[in-house]
Write a protein that holds these residues in place. Structure first.
Motif, PDB file in Angstrom:
ATOM      1  N   VAL A   1       7.798  13.557   0.230  1.00 35.21           N
ATOM      2  CA  VAL A   1       7.067  12.651   0.932  1.00 35.21           C
ATOM      3  C   VAL A   1       6.882  11.292   0.153  1.00 35.21           C
ATOM      4  N   SER A   2       6.205  11.352  -1.340  1.00 31.93           N
ATOM      5  CA  SER A   2       5.823  10.185  -2.129  1.00 31.93           C
ATOM      6  C   SER A   2       7.102   9.546  -2.124  1.00 31.93           C
ATOM      7  N   SER A   3       8.084   9.746  -1.814  1.00 28.82           N
ATOM      8  CA  SER A   3      10.039   9.229  -2.354  1.00 28.82           C
ATOM      9  C   SER A   3      10.197   8.104  -0.194  1.00 28.82           C
ATOM     10  N   LEU A   4       9.767   8.894   0.414  1.00 24.73           N
ATOM     11  CA  LEU A   4       9.786   7.899   1.554  1.00 24.73           C
ATOM     12  C   LEU A   4       8.354   7.132   1.778  1.00 24.73           C
ATOM     13  N   LEU A   5       7.470   7.084   1.769  1.00 27.64           N
ATOM     14  CA  LEU A   5       6.227   6.334   1.459  1.00 27.64           C
ATOM     15  C   LEU A   5       6.752   5.346   0.661  1.00 27.64           C
TER      16      LEU A   5
ATOM     17  N   MET B   1      10.063   4.135  -0.399  1.00 31.39           N
ATOM     18  CA  MET B   1      11.304   3.397   0.328  1.00 31.39           C
ATOM     19  C   MET B   1      10.780   2.884   1.292  1.00 31.39           C
ATOM     20  N   THR B   2       9.576   3.124   2.369  1.00 34.33           N
ATOM     21  CA  THR B   2       9.863   2.588   3.783  1.00 34.33           C
ATOM     22  C   THR B   2       8.370   1.782   3.263  1.00 34.33           C
TER      23      THR B   2
ATOM     24  N   VAL C   1       7.827  -4.303   2.559  1.00 31.82           N
ATOM     25  CA  VAL C   1       8.041  -6.231   1.539  1.00 31.82           C
ATOM     26  C   VAL C   1       8.985  -6.407   1.804  1.00 31.82           C
ATOM     27  N   GLY C   2      10.311  -5.998   1.928  1.00 30.25           N
ATOM     28  CA  GLY C   2      11.896  -7.068   2.227  1.00 30.25           C
ATOM     29  C   GLY C   2      10.999  -7.369   3.567  1.00 30.25           C
TER      30      GLY C   2
ATOM     31  N   THR D   1       1.097  -1.456   0.117  1.00 31.27           N
ATOM     32  CA  THR D   1      -0.378   0.040  -0.197  1.00 31.27           C
ATOM     33  C   THR D   1       0.625   1.273  -0.101  1.00 31.27           C
ATOM     34  N   LEU D   2       2.052   1.142   0.743  1.00 29.30           N
ATOM     35  CA  LEU D   2       2.338   2.503   1.124  1.00 29.30           C
ATOM     36  C   LEU D   2       3.520   2.347  -0.352  1.00 29.30           C
ATOM     37  N   VAL D   3       4.222   1.689  -0.610  1.00 28.40           N
ATOM     38  CA  VAL D   3       4.672   1.643  -2.139  1.00 28.40           C
ATOM     39  C   VAL D   3       3.914   2.137  -3.319  1.00 28.40           C
TER      40      VAL D   3
END
Length: 190
Positions: free
Chosen positions: A51-55, A57-58, A63-64, A7-9
């Protein structure tokens, strides 16, 4: 955790696309032909992209971590089987009887093992090659107390005590002796 990560990705990708598509310019005024870049809109675009890049990456990290957790759970029974060790033997109260050798595999009915120096798999002491990677075990002279040996990391030293598959070695130029697995020691030529 994996669903939340995906979802965050997805939110990160959508936010990134929205940030890239933002218009950061305004018209130059009445009768102006050119548009002018607005610093306020530019900083808003930068904040959206950050903010979207941080979301994103998180989400990738979550997932990893979920994949690692699933792998550990799947292999967990194999790891726990290798970590079982015998309980130490209770000291004897009879002074005429010698003290037991606690935690020695051969003292509690286990067969002795040797460790492969390449893949670190355990094989029986009689094995000529590793059961996992097939590496041939070296056949060297018997290491006994007083033998001169060489270790790849610690260099040359003298064996003080041999106990099962472990030797206590006093390495040249080092203070104190160190217990070492016999598989990692090579006899020095005499």
């Amino acid at each position: 955790m994996r669903g939340f990560g995906f979802t965050l990705v997805a939110l990160g990708v959508l936010g990134f696309l929205a940030g890239i598509g933002m218009d950061t310019s305004v018209s130059g005024g009445i009768g102006a032909v050119n548009r002018v870049v607005n610093i306020g809109l530019l900083s808003q675009q930068t904040a959206t992209l950050t903010v979207s890049s941080l979301l994103f990456m998180t989400g990738c990290i979550l997932v990893g971590l979920a994949a690692v957790r699933d792998t550990i759970e799947r292999l967990g029974t194999n790891w726990s089987a290798q970590s079982v060790r015998p309980a130490p033997l209770q000291p004897t109260t009879n002074p005429a009887q010698p003290p037991p050798t606690a935690n020695r595999p051969d003292s509690v009915g286990w067969s002795t093992t040797k460790t492969c120096p390449k893949c670190y798999a355990l094989s029986s002491a009689e094995a000529a090659q590793c059961t996992r990677c097939g590496r041939e075990f070296e056949k060297v002279g018997e290491i006994v107390a007083g033998s001169r040996v060489h270790h790849l990391s610690f260099g040359a030293g003298t064996v003080q005590v041999v106990d099962g598959n472990t030797a206590t070695v006093l390495f040249d130029g080092r203070d104190g002796s160190m217990p070492m697995n016999l598989d990692y020691l090579k006899m020095e030529p005499s």
